[in-house]
Design an enzyme around this catalytic site. Sequence first.
Site, PDB file in Angstrom:
ATOM      1  N   ARG A 182      17.759  45.985  56.042  1.00 22.97           N
ATOM      2  CA  ARG A 182      18.266  44.670  55.649  1.00 22.97           C
ATOM      3  C   ARG A 182      19.078  44.775  54.358  1.00 22.97           C
ATOM      4  NH1 ARG A 182      15.366  39.395  55.791  1.00 22.97           N
ATOM      5  NH2 ARG A 182      15.995  38.137  54.027  1.00 22.97           N
TER       6      ARG A 182
ATOM      7  N   ASP B  98      19.011  29.859  42.426  1.00 16.01           N
ATOM      8  CA  ASP B  98      17.710  29.899  43.090  1.00 16.01           C
ATOM      9  C   ASP B  98      16.848  28.761  42.560  1.00 16.01           C
ATOM     10  OD1 ASP B  98      16.196  32.325  44.814  1.00 16.01           O
ATOM     11  OD2 ASP B  98      14.893  30.818  43.917  1.00 16.01           O
TER      12      ASP B  98
ATOM     13  N   ASP C  68     -22.534 -11.294  54.547  1.00 14.56           N
ATOM     14  CA  ASP C  68     -22.633  -9.937  55.091  1.00 14.56           C
ATOM     15  C   ASP C  68     -23.290  -9.950  56.466  1.00 14.56           C
ATOM     16  OD1 ASP C  68     -21.512  -9.184  52.747  1.00 14.56           O
ATOM     17  OD2 ASP C  68     -23.225  -8.062  51.973  1.00 14.56           O
TER      18      ASP C  68
ATOM     19  N   GLU D 235      22.060  21.654  45.789  1.00 15.48           N
ATOM     20  CA  GLU D 235      22.455  20.252  45.746  1.00 15.48           C
ATOM     21  C   GLU D 235      22.460  19.688  44.336  1.00 15.48           C
ATOM     22  OE1 GLU D 235      20.559  21.094  49.728  1.00 15.48           O
ATOM     23  OE2 GLU D 235      20.121  21.546  47.632  1.00 15.48           O
TER      24      GLU D 235
ATOM     25  N   THR E 287     -20.489  -1.894  51.651  1.00 16.30           N
ATOM     26  CA  THR E 287     -19.595  -1.662  50.510  1.00 16.30           C
ATOM     27  C   THR E 287     -20.193  -0.662  49.521  1.00 16.30           C
ATOM     28  OG1 THR E 287     -20.551  -3.644  49.482  1.00 16.30           O
ATOM     29  CG2 THR E 287     -18.493  -3.908  50.678  1.00 16.30           C
TER      30      THR E 287
END
Length: 993
Positions: A675, A721, A397, A750, A93
């Site tokens: 583009r 955005d 232990d 959304e 531990t």
Amino acid sequence: MSISAQNPDISGDRQSGQDVRTQNVVACQAISNIVKTSLGPVGLDKMLVDDIGDVTITNDGATILRMLEVEHPAAKVLVELAELQDREVGDGTTSVVIVAAELLKRANDLVRNKIHPTSIISGYRLAMREACKYIDEKLVTKVEKLGRVPLINCAKTSMSSKLISGDSDFFANLVVDAVLSVKMTNQRGEIKYPIKGINILKAHGQSARDSYLLKGYALNTGRAAQGMPLRVSPAKIACLDFNLQKTKMQLGVQVVVNDPRELEKIRQREADMTKERIEKLLKAGANVILTTKGIDDMALKYFVEAGAIAVRRVRKDDMRHVAKATGATLVTTFADMEGEETFDPAHLGSADEVVEERIADDDVVLIKGTKTSSAVSLILRGANDYMLDEMERALHDSLCIVKRTLESNAVVAGGGAVESALSVYLEHLATTLGSREQLAIAEFAEALLVIPKVLAVNAAKDATELVAKLRAYHHTAQTKADKKHYSSMGLDLVNGIVRNNLEAGVIEPAMSKVKIIQFATEAAITILRIDDMIKLVKEDGQGDEKEEDPWFTRVLQQTVVVKRQRRCILSGFNQNMQSGGDYSNGFHGELDRVEEKQLPGLSSFGRAKRRSTRGGAHDPRGGLTNGFMVSDQLGEQNPLETQKSPPPCTDFDVAYFHSYAHVGIHEEMIKDRARTETYKEAIMQHQSFIQGKVVVDVGCGTGILSIFCAQAGAKRVYAVDASDIAVQANEVVKANGLSDKVIVLHGRVEDVEIDEEVDVIISEWMGYMLLYESMLGSVITARDRWLKPGGLILPSHATLYMAPVSHPDRYSHSIDFWRNVYGIDMSAMMQLAKQCAFEEPSVESISGENVLTWPEVVKHIDCQTVKIQELDSVIASYKFKSMMRAPMHGFGFWFDVEFSEPASSPAKTTSATSVASGSSSVSPSREGNHKKRSNPSDALTIVYLYDPVDVEQDQVIEGSVTLSQSKENRRFMNIHLEYSSAGRSFVKESVMR
């Protein structure tokens, strides 16, 4: 009308970024420093005094941390870590806390040096896996059919740092005998050692070496009455969990009695009910009765007369262990299904004998010869309670360690041997990596050395010299085949030298070391994820108490969520979340945010507003409408909002939005003239649809398409955005004098609200590669929310194509380099180089001659009708015939899009090629699924194979491809490619990040 930016009220104090990380590290270092000096065979003890003056003296890490009143939430993680190690292994531990704190400290240093936490986490996880693998393969010693010697050595190693270390030879034998006594085989045929069957009793007086092992489970209580026998054999044991006292009527029951004689009958019946219950027990054959509750004197009379032993107020833990060992059933009531009171003899347990003995000044009841599993008791003797308590912790232990050693059959050397070996190995491993994880792995290796360093410091030895010698031995062990036995070299802390601890008997179960590394790494990662901390305070009017609320933190995938009544703030961590972004260009560590500015108010019609962030919206500062903040009043709610909540914004989305705020990405897209000009031309060709109409630009970026639409005569353009680039887009709109037409909405499709239907939707939805980025889903959402029937969507159609490609130059550049490096044959590196170079898809340009066949359609998309569910998984079969003899290095994918008017209008189609980076210029064909190449030199997304496949002319290549959204991150795409050629079949799995 104007709305000003304001910070949301979180009813508390909030700290973010590096301040939080530093605060967490300091808190964890404080916890580590408390237990650090107690590590090792010469570690020191701690005296803990609680608020009522009770004293505990111990050096057990779990006990120390459990008794501390830790308030800091990050420090609490280490306390829970120690408890987990204690529960899973039983020892180690202190070590696990020290390692976790050191890992966290070094991770924080890396973050300060501009290494992103995601890279550090990835490196730590890789180092953890490699370390555990190395322990299992190189450091473990299998102890077949374990004898007593390795078990005793493990127990002595565990005790070496405890109070009883001086008598470790005596106690180690005691522990091994106890564990071996409870050996059992479970229903699956596995041999187990249930140490819960070992009861530890503490008795004052005599010395520690007068402790001994009793065969039998000892209950720390005596018989309930002196007239009972001292011994019963064989014993039939009843385990009860209710009172055996005079029955009393339940509360609320009223009985009206007119005749005093009737009252006496009621009292007699109450006594008879208890007598009948006892008779049922005795009739079933019970001669030992154990109960967790009381037994009154009247009931005891019946047990004395029957010659049975009754024990009352047995601890429930002891009762469960006795029931398991003897095969008894713990009975909570005599009532059966028919409402009668019965006792089934099958509920009785059995033992060879039950006897009462006197230990020191106390009477104990011993249950010997139990039925289902053996049970033993350790009787500890000592001077006082402090000593006895620490002896009990030490033996617990040791019992756990011996149990783990027996069950795992694998041990490793102690004294810092494992940590030093792993440090040397991981340090070398780090130098073989070419990614940022190299730095994290190197720090992980250095952090492990904290164990041998602390051991040496606690022993008052020269830690620097000893650790240096230790590392030298382990380097030799890993580089020279005849020196492998050096891998067991560890520290001798008494003499201050390095020795072979495996031969010296300083050994530990391998499981303990593996768990320490795993648990410490996960704890460090958990705390490292935190970059936001909020301390809540009480609301006004909740009483006169001045006390603050406790700290509330929740670490969940790098996101902190705090809810206070009806306010919801979601703060995203500034991390790339494995999305593949490069933090070297202006957003190291904590991503550079666009500075918030006070922007003008809404235009006069004011129809756009931002919904509250109920669904997990990404922006922690509220929404930007036309470039500034809007937050709904608590009382306002759109009725439609309650019908269907938007999908949650994940932490991956947050990282993605932050990365898209970087101007370099938009610069690259705008510089792609083919583009940009294709979109501009399409807008102008459809000017009749746009003029005087309402347009939505989904994913507006810098706002260039929105401005094109405004120039084409649009009445109003909503530019949406989710990234912070929206702030700059608003500035661009203002600079061009179009604020009256273009409204910039900062948020996801959304989440934002538009209070009118729109006529046109435009978007560069394809992004960079395939369907990755999920922007098409946003277009579909915008269509379903706002588009009028018969409205225009640009682009309207898209087709995804694929074809096998040959690209020997790329293969040669990445792989053949390793055939000869400065005259050295390094071809052994080639397989690793192939995996590194071709693990993920690549976007690049190749010439038309390198495309081996006519392309085939993978997916055709009609933006008017496609549904989001269709994009979750795209499956297509293909069959190509090679047009040439060449090596096939992979498969290329590309898009073509079309800008068509709605079906109700006269057809006017613009075929757009080279619209998206990652598309290839190809012309339409009327040959079914095939498409003829016209200019295949544009960029393709290529999924490379690890090894090229040689194909002949007219050779058939067939198979299937599955493109599916990753469950972990919907902005990732899993590509499952199956292909076969010339009788050989292959499968390639890739992830598009």
